[in-house]
Design an enzyme around this catalytic site. Sequence first.
Site, mmCIF file in Angstrom:
data_model
loop_
_atom_site.group_PDB
_atom_site.id
_atom_site.type_symbol
_atom_site.label_atom_id
_atom_site.label_comp_id
_atom_site.label_asym_id
_atom_site.label_seq_id
_atom_site.Cartn_x
_atom_site.Cartn_y
_atom_site.Cartn_z
ATOM 1 N N ASP A 1 -30.719 0.746 -49.439
ATOM 2 C CA ASP A 1 -30.856 -0.415 -49.126
ATOM 3 C C ASP A 1 -29.550 -1.173 -49.475
ATOM 4 O O ASP A 1 -28.652 -0.665 -49.936
ATOM 5 C CB ASP A 1 -31.901 -1.314 -50.253
ATOM 6 N N GLY B 1 -33.448 -4.813 -44.447
ATOM 7 C CA GLY B 1 -34.153 -5.485 -43.595
ATOM 8 C C GLY B 1 -33.188 -6.340 -42.794
ATOM 9 O O GLY B 1 -33.766 -7.135 -42.042
#
Length: 267
Positions: free
Chosen positions: A8, A43
């Site tokens: 991430d 994201g």
Amino acid sequence: MYQIVASDLDGTLLNPDHKIAPFTRDVLQRLAQQKINFVFATGRHHIDVAEIREKLAIPAYMITSNGARVHNTQGELVFQQNLSAEVIRGVIELAKDDPALHIHMYRGDQWLLNHDNEQLKEFHDSFSYQLFDINNPPVDDVAKVFFTREDGNHEALAKWEQIFNDNFGDKANIAFSTPWCLEVMDAGVSKGHALKAVAEALGYQLADCIAFGDGMNDAEMLAMAGKGLVMSTSHEKVKLALPNNEVIGSNADEAVAHYLEQHLLTK
């Protein structure tokens, strides 16, 4: 030895200023020299991530929009799963009258937002948003819709998480990427499933992957990878969801890079 490293970005690989710190840059470049595959799993939008990858000058797959898009090392789109028009219209219709909400969409190469928020620009070097009409939102080629508040009030957003799940929980994957960002993707979309596809494309399995993350949108990936490591600064929900996963330090201390140097890099 793990053959694939997936990480991430915000709250994990990037420092608190949302940048790649020098030591982390060095470690990632050394990983590439040792032919260990690296995967951005975030994201964020693919254009945003491509800028980071270019500055690092390493070959890397990009899992973006929480798994709704996957690009290979050449920047070619190899997988996409769009959000349905029904869910897009539905969540926006439910939320559009809350004046505290910023409603975002990732559509194709665009980042769309319902009204201005200068605060958001600090997260991105050059990639920025365009405004869209909240009463006539586009519904094609949308990877995700997501919601933020300028005050970062998690509990207020958690109420919307429940509302969206009550109405569309069978048609969408609804998860927090950070405590102040609530995201809506198509059902079945996750970083974990995207990582499985990347691993297979490279001739490996999930057991050959090590992954790092800090958000609930990382939970599937951290559970599915051969080893999933949780940041110490993760929200308590993440730690409760993954009670058997090892917890490492914070992004401020470049904990991911230090772990990789200690456990994967050849001395």
